[in-house]
Motif scaffolding. Structure first.
Motif, PDB file in Angstrom:
ATOM      1  N   UNK A  89       0.889  -1.134  -0.057  1.00 41.00           N
ATOM      2  CA  UNK A  89      -0.107   0.085   0.024  1.00 41.00           C
ATOM      3  C   UNK A  89       0.967   1.221   0.026  1.00 41.00           C
ATOM      4  N   UNK A  90       0.608   2.239  -0.765  1.00 39.79           N
ATOM      5  CA  UNK A  90       1.347   3.725  -0.798  1.00 39.79           C
ATOM      6  C   UNK A  90       0.127   4.550  -0.371  1.00 39.79           C
ATOM      7  N   UNK A 129       3.544  16.815   0.288  1.00 38.72           N
ATOM      8  CA  UNK A 129       3.012  15.543   0.396  1.00 38.72           C
ATOM      9  C   UNK A 129       4.198  14.574   0.782  1.00 38.72           C
ATOM     10  N   UNK A 130       3.873  13.759   1.476  1.00 47.86           N
ATOM     11  CA  UNK A 130       4.660  12.556   1.585  1.00 47.86           C
ATOM     12  C   UNK A 130       4.348  11.200   1.175  1.00 47.86           C
ATOM     13  N   UNK A 131       5.079  10.250   0.947  1.00 46.07           N
ATOM     14  CA  UNK A 131       4.713   8.989   0.390  1.00 46.07           C
ATOM     15  C   UNK A 131       5.325   7.934   1.276  1.00 46.07           C
ATOM     16  N   UNK A 132       4.150   7.302   1.881  1.00 48.76           N
ATOM     17  CA  UNK A 132       4.624   6.314   2.770  1.00 48.76           C
ATOM     18  C   UNK A 132       4.255   4.716   2.147  1.00 48.76           C
ATOM     19  N   UNK A 133       5.259   3.964   2.081  1.00 47.94           N
ATOM     20  CA  UNK A 133       5.015   2.669   1.620  1.00 47.94           C
ATOM     21  C   UNK A 133       4.878   1.790   2.646  1.00 47.94           C
ATOM     22  N   UNK A 134       3.908   0.700   2.627  1.00 45.49           N
ATOM     23  CA  UNK A 134       3.679  -0.066   3.594  1.00 45.49           C
ATOM     24  C   UNK A 134       3.333  -1.651   3.029  1.00 45.49           C
ATOM     25  N   UNK A 182      -4.465   9.756  -0.397  1.00 39.00           N
ATOM     26  CA  UNK A 182      -4.597   9.104  -1.548  1.00 39.00           C
ATOM     27  C   UNK A 182      -4.062   7.654  -1.228  1.00 39.00           C
ATOM     28  N   UNK A 183      -4.864   6.587  -1.550  1.00 34.39           N
ATOM     29  CA  UNK A 183      -4.187   5.073  -1.135  1.00 34.39           C
ATOM     30  C   UNK A 183      -4.270   4.239  -2.502  1.00 34.39           C
ATOM     31  N   UNK A 184      -2.851   3.961  -2.615  1.00 35.92           N
ATOM     32  CA  UNK A 184      -2.785   3.021  -3.967  1.00 35.92           C
ATOM     33  C   UNK A 184      -2.267   1.494  -3.324  1.00 35.92           C
ATOM     34  N   UNK A 185      -2.531   0.396  -4.337  1.00 40.79           N
ATOM     35  CA  UNK A 185      -1.957  -0.631  -3.718  1.00 40.79           C
ATOM     36  C   UNK A 185      -1.397  -1.451  -4.971  1.00 40.79           C
TER      37      UNK A 185
END
Length: 483
Positions: free
Chosen positions: A288-289, A300-305, A356-359
């Motif tokens: 998930x990003x 904005x920050x981008x947090x990868x999970x 915003x949520x991407x996967x």
């Protein structure tokens, strides 16, 4: 050598774990001097000029053209991300369009201006200014494709803008440039409104997927699946998810077209991240990003999970995350506390909801089979194709049995330690079986031991035998002949 610039994404975008600065430069081939042999344009990275290399049939080697080099040196500050030859002014000479990419430059920078070079004969080129009526916004262009959208016999262009510099995770776009009498006109808003939110597109296929006689477009990229843009008889492009693949999302770098199962409908071959990862995702436990302003500083920050048992955990190193988002220190005072904290624990549900949520659910490089233009299904390529991320796919017929075969290549050596580099593969030959399946051929049999960051594989077309051209980051161009 095809030298890459020294820009490091992580120095600017601290929370990225994988680099997007080493996607490679352009290469294209055409007969530029009218001698019947295919010559090469080899693009340069930022600060390095592109070059024309002329094929010599006597020596069977390429020689750099010095006569036209000053034209390209004037644009050396741009990064040549893709290129295509076509006859722009219909004078029988192959002209050259060069896309300016890279995430180094800000939107609007002159280094992001795409370029058209007109062939003056004998392989000499002259830059054409203002060839797009009304101009375009200077965005990083990661790919260019030729097509004839409205079947008027003139070459139109599809441009792909993967992501916005400084704003990784936000949707990129595509543009449709239509050829009119005065030059190109940006026809995106008129004919392809779905292009404006196409996703972080990295490549697109020009394909008549339904055999209705016009050219459709299928695009893919990072943190997304496949977008179908159906050509409605040259009147507009209808945007829908590719039927049968709606639940797929990956980190796709390449897409090519071939009828791999010989049913007269064109299929797709796609290059993805591969299985060589510590954290394999799935539909139940995706990567998930999150993209959002977590510390309310207008950036904005981008947090990868990664996901586990219904919870999402950041993969970023604690010090990187705490430096980028200082409030993390208030929730997790050190490594020991951080290691077990989920995204909800760190940022709260409200902040995640606003982001915003991407996967990503699937990492397989694969064949996507076309069932009579109605539905598509995915068939992963064999194990040999999954050792690394794939950037280049060549459709060929190496054994002359009329069944499409594949030669693929990739690798990436720029990644943070917690994520891991991918450099475990050499170029791979996959033999087509005629039913959509492929079998890996040992490199000792194939004779392909090419390693490094392979970014382009072309078929050399200057002899009766199949030749291969490899573009590899920071290595000389390599050529092979098929015995």
């Amino acid at each position: 050598p095809v030298k890459q610039n020294d820009f490091i994404d992580f120095n600017r975008d601290r929370l990225l774990v994988d680099s997007y600065a080493n996607r490679g430069t352009a290469i294209a081939q055409a007969d530029v001097n009218g001698d019947g042999y295919k010559d090469l344009f080899i693009g340069g990275s930022a600060g390095i000029a592109g070059e024309i290399w002329i094929y010599n049939p006597q020596t069977k080697k390429y020689l750099k053209s010095e006569s036209t080099q000053k034209v390209f040196e004037a644009d050396a500050s741009s990064e040549d991300s893709d290129a295509v030859f076509f006859d722009y002014n219909e004078d029988g000479l192959m002209d050259l369009f060069v896309a300016s990419g890279s995430n180094i430059f800000s939107v609007g920078s002159y280094q992001l201006t795409n370029r058209l070079y007109l062939n003056q004969g004998n392989g000499n080129f002259l830059k054409s200014d203002n060839f797009v009526m009304g101009g375009t916004e200077n965005l990083p262009t990661y790919f260019v494709k030729t097509l004839d959208f409205n079947k008027d016999g003139k070459t139109d262009l599809l441009l792909g803008h993967s992501f916005i510099p400084f704003r990784f995770g936000q949707s990129g776009s595509m543009e449709l440039l239509m050829r009119v009498e005065e030059g190109f006109v940006n026809a995106t808003k008129q004919f392809a409104q779905g292009f404006e939110a196409a996703g972080m597109v990295t490549d697109a296929a020009i394909i008549d997927y339904d055999n209705d006689g016009d050219e459709d477009i299928i695009a893919t990229g990072y943190w997304m699946g496949f977008g179908l843009y159906e050509n409605r008889n040259g009147s507009y492009l209808k945007a829908t998810p590719l039927p049968g693949t709606e639940k797929l999302s990956g980190l796709y770098n390449a897409i090519e077209v071939a009828d791999v199962n010989q049913d007269s409908f064109m299929d797709l071959v796609v290059g993805n991240e591969g299985y060589n990862t510590l954290y394999p995702p799935s539909a139940e436990n995706p990567w998930v990003l999150y993209v959002g302003d977590f510390d309310s500083n207008m950036n904005e920050e981008q947090v990868l999970c990664i996901s586990k048992n219904g919870k999402e955990f950041p993969i970023a190193h604690y010090l990187d995350l705490a430096k980028q988002i200082p409030l993390v220190r208030k929730k997790a005072a050190g490594f020991n506390a951080y290691k077990s904290m989920s995204m909800v624990d760190l940022f709260g549900k409200e902040a995640l909801t606003k982001s915003k949520r991407l996967q990503v659910t699937d990492l397989s490089s694969a064949v996507i089979l076309n069932a009579s233009g109605k539905r598509f299904s995915i068939l992963p390529l064999p194990r040999e194709a999954q050792f690394t991320k794939i950037y280049s796919i060549l459709i060929t017929d190496y054994n002359s049995d009329t069944i499409p075969d594949l030669i693929i290549g990739g690798n990436s050596k720029l990644a943070k330690p917690e994520w891991g580099i991918q450099s475990a593969s050499c170029a791979v030959l996959l033999k087509g079986e005629g039913n959509g399946e492929f079998t890996g051929v040992s490199p000792y049999i194939a004779g392909l031991f090419e390693t490094g960051e392979i970014r382009q594989i072309l078929e050399e077309k200057n002899s009766d035998k199949i030749g291969l051209i490899f573009l590899i980051n920071n290595k000389p161009i390599k050529t092979y002949k098929v015995k």
